[in-house]
Design an enzyme around this catalytic site. Sequence first.
Site, PDB file in Angstrom:
ATOM      1  NE  ARG A  76      -2.934   0.422   3.426  1.00 49.40           N
ATOM      2  CZ  ARG A  76      -2.125   0.649   4.566  1.00 49.40           C
ATOM      3  NH1 ARG A  76      -1.467   1.537   4.473  1.00 49.40           N
ATOM      4  NH2 ARG A  76      -2.193  -0.209   5.511  1.00 49.40           N
ATOM      5  CG  ASP A 200      -9.519  15.787 -15.564  1.00 47.94           C
ATOM      6  OD1 ASP A 200      -8.966  15.097 -16.197  1.00 47.94           O
ATOM      7  OD2 ASP A 200     -10.566  15.363 -15.090  1.00 47.94           O
TER       8      ASP A 200
END
Length: 409
Positions: A76, A200
């Site tokens: 992780r 974005d």
Amino acid sequence: MGMHKQSQLNFGSIAFVPLCKHILILKNRDLRFNSLTIHGGQKPEQATGAVMTPIFQTSTYAQESPGEHKGFEYSRSQNPTRKALEDSIACLEGVDFGLAFGSGLAAIDAVLKLLKPGDEVLSTNDLYGGTYRLFTKVYADFGIKFHFTGMTSAERLKEKISPDTKLIWVETPTNPMMSLIDIREMAALAQSVNALLVVDNTFASPYLQQPIALGADIVMHSATKYLAGHSDVVLGLLAIKDSAVAERLKFIQNSSGAICGPMDAFLTLRGIKTLAVRMQRHCENAKILSEFLIAHPKVADVYWPGLESHPNHAIARGQMKDFGGMISIRLKDDRAEAARDFLSKLQVFTLAESLGGVESLAGHPVSMTHAAIPEDERLKIGISGGLIRLSVGIEDVRDLQSDLEQALK
Ligand SMILES: *Cc1c(COP(=O)(O)O)cnc(C)c1O
């Protein structure tokens, strides 16, 4: 996967290793973009010489003695395949810090976690539907305030800015109206109130547009689209300019855990290797099709930034290298039924959500990607029943044109 102890940023037990610049230097020369897509952040694996970055399908790593390891403890926190992808996107966007997540929305979610209750976000009004949903249906409940507005005029925007504005969220070209927002202008506005500018960059990809060089602080990608490029993976990426912001986002990535798996990181790395050649063909095909469509008697409007008639064509020229593979069209018969009829006749274009893959896709924003946006909001920005979004693939353009031609009959 060389570790550079001296350049590690520390927060708790996790170190964020910035991009290893030496990987990118070839005979004392920085690689150019089309070479970085292939080599950025990657080198033959040390143990075996494997040319491709292996899929490190492991959750944990053996330690020499307690706490003594090669920079990888638990997947992780760090994984070598993911790290290569994170370095790759950092290279392509021209920064030192990249992060990879399980989806584009997971990447957006991480950015929003930089905020606190009372903070305000200013955003484009024809935003990707999923981003709009995350803003208004999830983060609004945590006391973050969102303002949506057209961003083509910086003057009008100044009214919406306050000392609480912490983030300006920009999509350009926008989805699905293909409007262009001037990134340099937004960067100046963000700087004036000390807000972060996030772009974005999914529709353009770093091949066409590099927002950090134009003044943005964070670039976000749904790598699901052009970067991976083969419609076979869902993945999100961030490229971050500032080390303190990067460190906080790395902390959030590890704390919230919305990472991508190593197999998906591998697929995205492989997709990125052909980004430049794919984008070239996407742009060429979109140019030919938009010229065909604009001359077609059944088509009322064509939204492609490369057309000189596009209202933001000058902005596109100022910040993009070419004009991309996304085209929206409005049929003269502006009813949803007419659009559905057209879509049902397509044979080479596939009716599907998503975009940016090698295959051509067609979508109906009103019933698909933008169904979550209320009707009055939708109509205000031009998303009507007869609007169709095309993701132009890299097939032979003659087959694409004849498919559109027969479906428009
Ligand atoms: C698809 C998309 C997203 C969301 O990304 P996912 O990978 O689907 O989570 C965000 N922004 C834009 C512009 C997109 O097209």
